[in-house]
Design a protein around this motif. Structure first.
Motif, PDB file in Angstrom:
ATOM      1  N   SER A 183       0.842  -1.193   0.000  1.00 23.10           N
ATOM      2  CA  SER A 183       0.000   0.000   0.000  1.00 23.10           C
ATOM      3  C   SER A 183       0.880   1.246   0.000  1.00 23.10           C
ATOM      4  O   SER A 183       1.907   1.294   0.674  1.00 23.10           O
ATOM      5  CB  SER A 183      -0.923   0.019   1.227  1.00 23.10           C
ATOM      6  OG  SER A 183      -1.637   1.232   1.300  1.00 23.10           O
ATOM      7  N   LYS A 184       0.475   2.267  -0.734  1.00 19.33           N
ATOM      8  CA  LYS A 184       1.238   3.508  -0.791  1.00 19.33           C
ATOM      9  C   LYS A 184       1.158   4.286   0.524  1.00 19.33           C
ATOM     10  O   LYS A 184       2.028   5.098   0.829  1.00 19.33           O
ATOM     11  CB  LYS A 184       0.738   4.387  -1.937  1.00 19.33           C
ATOM     12  CG  LYS A 184       0.990   3.795  -3.318  1.00 19.33           C
ATOM     13  CD  LYS A 184       0.517   4.748  -4.406  1.00 19.33           C
ATOM     14  CE  LYS A 184       0.813   4.176  -5.795  1.00 19.33           C
ATOM     15  NZ  LYS A 184       0.358   5.086  -6.866  1.00 19.33           N
ATOM     16  N   LEU A 185       0.122   4.030   1.314  1.00 17.61           N
ATOM     17  CA  LEU A 185      -0.048   4.752   2.567  1.00 17.61           C
ATOM     18  C   LEU A 185       0.713   4.120   3.724  1.00 17.61           C
ATOM     19  O   LEU A 185       0.922   4.764   4.754  1.00 17.61           O
ATOM     20  CB  LEU A 185      -1.542   4.823   2.928  1.00 17.61           C
ATOM     21  CG  LEU A 185      -2.436   5.564   1.951  1.00 17.61           C
ATOM     22  CD1 LEU A 185      -3.881   5.506   2.424  1.00 17.61           C
ATOM     23  CD2 LEU A 185      -1.989   7.013   1.791  1.00 17.61           C
ATOM     24  N   LEU A 186       1.145   2.854   3.561  1.00 17.95           N
ATOM     25  CA  LEU A 186       1.811   2.165   4.646  1.00 17.95           C
ATOM     26  C   LEU A 186       3.114   2.837   5.067  1.00 17.95           C
ATOM     27  O   LEU A 186       3.362   2.993   6.283  1.00 17.95           O
ATOM     28  CB  LEU A 186       2.064   0.709   4.254  1.00 17.95           C
ATOM     29  CG  LEU A 186       2.736  -0.167   5.321  1.00 17.95           C
ATOM     30  CD1 LEU A 186       1.909  -0.183   6.604  1.00 17.95           C
ATOM     31  CD2 LEU A 186       2.948  -1.586   4.794  1.00 17.95           C
ATOM     32  N   PRO A 187       4.001   3.270   4.154  1.00 17.29           N
ATOM     33  CA  PRO A 187       5.239   3.954   4.602  1.00 17.29           C
ATOM     34  C   PRO A 187       4.940   5.204   5.424  1.00 17.29           C
ATOM     35  O   PRO A 187       5.607   5.470   6.425  1.00 17.29           O
ATOM     36  CB  PRO A 187       5.951   4.286   3.286  1.00 17.29           C
ATOM     37  CG  PRO A 187       5.404   3.319   2.299  1.00 17.29           C
ATOM     38  CD  PRO A 187       3.980   3.087   2.693  1.00 17.29           C
ATOM     39  N   TYR A 188       3.945   5.969   4.989  1.00 14.46           N
ATOM     40  CA  TYR A 188       3.600   7.190   5.733  1.00 14.46           C
ATOM     41  C   TYR A 188       3.000   6.847   7.097  1.00 14.46           C
ATOM     42  O   TYR A 188       3.227   7.561   8.078  1.00 14.46           O
ATOM     43  CB  TYR A 188       2.612   8.027   4.920  1.00 14.46           C
ATOM     44  CG  TYR A 188       3.152   8.467   3.581  1.00 14.46           C
ATOM     45  CD1 TYR A 188       4.025   9.551   3.482  1.00 14.46           C
ATOM     46  CD2 TYR A 188       2.816   7.780   2.413  1.00 14.46           C
ATOM     47  CE1 TYR A 188       4.537   9.950   2.258  1.00 14.46           C
ATOM     48  CE2 TYR A 188       3.318   8.174   1.183  1.00 14.46           C
ATOM     49  CZ  TYR A 188       4.183   9.260   1.116  1.00 14.46           C
ATOM     50  OH  TYR A 188       4.692   9.657  -0.091  1.00 14.46           O
ATOM     51  N   ALA A 189       2.250   5.752   7.166  1.00 14.72           N
ATOM     52  CA  ALA A 189       1.677   5.335   8.452  1.00 14.72           C
ATOM     53  C   ALA A 189       2.766   4.887   9.423  1.00 14.72           C
ATOM     54  O   ALA A 189       2.659   5.106  10.636  1.00 14.72           O
ATOM     55  CB  ALA A 189       0.669   4.209   8.232  1.00 14.72           C
ATOM     56  N   LEU A 190       3.832   4.278   8.905  1.00 14.12           N
ATOM     57  CA  LEU A 190       4.932   3.840   9.764  1.00 14.12           C
ATOM     58  C   LEU A 190       5.751   5.019  10.291  1.00 14.12           C
ATOM     59  O   LEU A 190       6.267   4.988  11.403  1.00 14.12           O
ATOM     60  CB  LEU A 190       5.837   2.876   8.995  1.00 14.12           C
ATOM     61  CG  LEU A 190       5.198   1.540   8.569  1.00 14.12           C
ATOM     62  CD1 LEU A 190       6.159   0.742   7.703  1.00 14.12           C
ATOM     63  CD2 LEU A 190       4.792   0.726   9.787  1.00 14.12           C
ATOM     64  N   VAL A 191       5.861   6.069   9.465  1.00 11.68           N
ATOM     65  CA  VAL A 191       6.645   7.238   9.859  1.00 11.68           C
ATOM     66  C   VAL A 191       5.827   8.207  10.706  1.00 11.68           C
ATOM     67  O   VAL A 191       6.384   8.993  11.479  1.00 11.68           O
ATOM     68  CB  VAL A 191       7.199   7.938   8.599  1.00 11.68           C
ATOM     69  CG1 VAL A 191       7.980   9.192   8.964  1.00 11.68           C
ATOM     70  CG2 VAL A 191       8.082   6.993   7.817  1.00 11.68           C
ATOM     71  N   ALA A 192       4.515   8.131  10.607  1.00 10.35           N
ATOM     72  CA  ALA A 192       3.639   9.107  11.269  1.00 10.35           C
ATOM     73  C   ALA A 192       3.842   9.202  12.779  1.00 10.35           C
ATOM     74  O   ALA A 192       3.882  10.320  13.319  1.00 10.35           O
ATOM     75  CB  ALA A 192       2.180   8.786  10.948  1.00 10.35           C
ATOM     76  N   PRO A 193       3.960   8.080  13.518  1.00  7.57           N
ATOM     77  CA  PRO A 193       4.156   8.232  14.975  1.00  7.57           C
ATOM     78  C   PRO A 193       5.415   9.018  15.337  1.00  7.57           C
ATOM     79  O   PRO A 193       5.377   9.867  16.236  1.00  7.57           O
ATOM     80  CB  PRO A 193       4.248   6.776  15.453  1.00  7.57           C
ATOM     81  CG  PRO A 193       3.521   5.984  14.434  1.00  7.57           C
ATOM     82  CD  PRO A 193       3.799   6.664  13.129  1.00  7.57           C
ATOM     83  N   GLN A 194       6.523   8.761  14.652  1.00 10.51           N
ATOM     84  CA  GLN A 194       7.752   9.490  14.949  1.00 10.51           C
ATOM     85  C   GLN A 194       7.611  10.967  14.591  1.00 10.51           C
ATOM     86  O   GLN A 194       8.061  11.842  15.342  1.00 10.51           O
ATOM     87  CB  GLN A 194       8.918   8.872  14.179  1.00 10.51           C
ATOM     88  CG  GLN A 194      10.262   9.529  14.440  1.00 10.51           C
ATOM     89  CD  GLN A 194      10.697   9.395  15.876  1.00 10.51           C
ATOM     90  OE1 GLN A 194      10.448   8.365  16.489  1.00 10.51           O
ATOM     91  NE2 GLN A 194      11.322  10.420  16.419  1.00 10.51           N
ATOM     92  N   LEU A 195       6.981  11.244  13.452  1.00 14.23           N
ATOM     93  CA  LEU A 195       6.767  12.635  13.067  1.00 14.23           C
ATOM     94  C   LEU A 195       5.864  13.350  14.067  1.00 14.23           C
ATOM     95  O   LEU A 195       6.084  14.524  14.388  1.00 14.23           O
ATOM     96  CB  LEU A 195       6.162  12.705  11.660  1.00 14.23           C
ATOM     97  CG  LEU A 195       7.060  12.272  10.507  1.00 14.23           C
ATOM     98  CD1 LEU A 195       6.294  12.344   9.186  1.00 14.23           C
ATOM     99  CD2 LEU A 195       8.299  13.150  10.438  1.00 14.23           C
TER     100      LEU A 195
END
Length: 293
Positions: free
Chosen positions: A9-21
């Motif tokens: 999924s294209k959204l999965l990388p952003y979901a993984l980075v979102a908590p740290q951001l």
């Protein structure tokens, strides 16, 4: 060949980075932005009235001699803490890297102090060097030393430097030991075959190969001395005697929380952040040139 991660999924990388951001935005950028805004405001101690004063808080700071004294004191503390902690940590790492019986136990014991919180470090050193209750103070007085950091500003500053450096030695030791163990033994053996004595091998072979580790630890130790020594100062001296141990980070606390001058405190925090950024930039610009990767 370089391996590339493929996500379904294209959204999965952003979901993984979102908590740290989210953590960085909430706990760093948002407070930093609030400090910058607050530095341009003049607010009473009760927060009932606020007025926009532009750079008045900054101008008042630069007119205050005590603030420049705090700047000089902070730089002196940072230099003394960084040099002493790095030197002792490198010495201990070189000794622990030798093939000794029980070396694993020694290394574990040397790493333990890093787990102690800064306020606890302050309490421990107060127990040892308190002028009337300290264990080591008795030996100092027996040796003819008039030890009283509660009244002598120089002794109080020395006490802060010793406690802060001791707290950081374990962290530096861990990285120095890892750096020493990563140096190929064949390089050291080749220098020994060429007739280089142990001291010469250290300064001409080992020390240059440790330069990336030293550079990293230099940056970390300066940042530590600027910010993380607050707990040690607060538990040991509370900035005293007088203002002999008041650093920039502790002055932010005293002027803001204790003095109620929130605008000046915010301006000081902004200046402190700029100073640390500039120092880090200078290190990367000039010191890194001498680093051998």
């Amino acid at each position: 060949m370089q391996k590339q991660a493929i996500f379904q999924s294209k959204l999965l990388p952003y979901a993984l980075v979102a908590p740290q951001l989210a953590i960085v935005l909430i706990f760093f950028y948002w407070p930093a932005a609030q400090a910058v805004i607050q530095s341009f405001l003049l607010q009473d101690a009760f927060g009932l009235s606020t007025s926009f004063v532009w750079f008045e808080n900054y101008l008042d700071l630069f007119k205050e001699p005590a603030y420049f004294e705090a700047i000089v004191r902070t730089f002196f503390f940072s230099f003394a803490i960084a040099v002493s902690s790095l030197s002792f940590a490198l010495l201990l790492a070189v000794m622990a890297d030798r093939p000794l019986r029980g070396s694993t136990l020694y290394r574990t014991l040397l790493i333990w102090p890093y787990a102690v919180a800064p306020p606890v470090v302050g309490v421990l050193w107060i127990f040892m060097l308190h002028p009337s209750l300290g264990v080591l103070s008795r030996y100092l007085r027996a040796g003819g030393v008039d030890w009283n950091p509660l009244l002598d500003g120089n002794q109080a500053a020395l006490l802060i430097i010793l406690a802060a450096a001791w707290k950081q030695i374990s962290y530096n030791f861990l990285f120095f030991l890892a750096g020493l163990q990563s140096i190929p033994k064949s390089v050291i053996e080749a220098a020994a075959i060429d007739g280089a004595r142990p001291m010469r091998r250290f300064w001409t072979v080992i020390f240059p190969l440790l330069s990336p580790t030293i550079f990293f630890l230099l940056v970390v130790n300066i940042v530590y001395a600027f910010f993380d020594t607050f707990g040690i100062i607060d538990t040991m001296t509370r900035g005293g005697p007088g203002t002999s141990t008041v650093t920039l980070v502790y002055k932010v606390y005293t002027d803001g929380l204790l003095g109620g001058n929130l605008g000046s405190s915010a301006a000081q925090s902004v200046i402190l952040m700029v100073i640390v950024i500039v120092l880090t930039g200078i290190q990367f610009r000039f010191v890194e040139r001498k680093v051998t990767y």
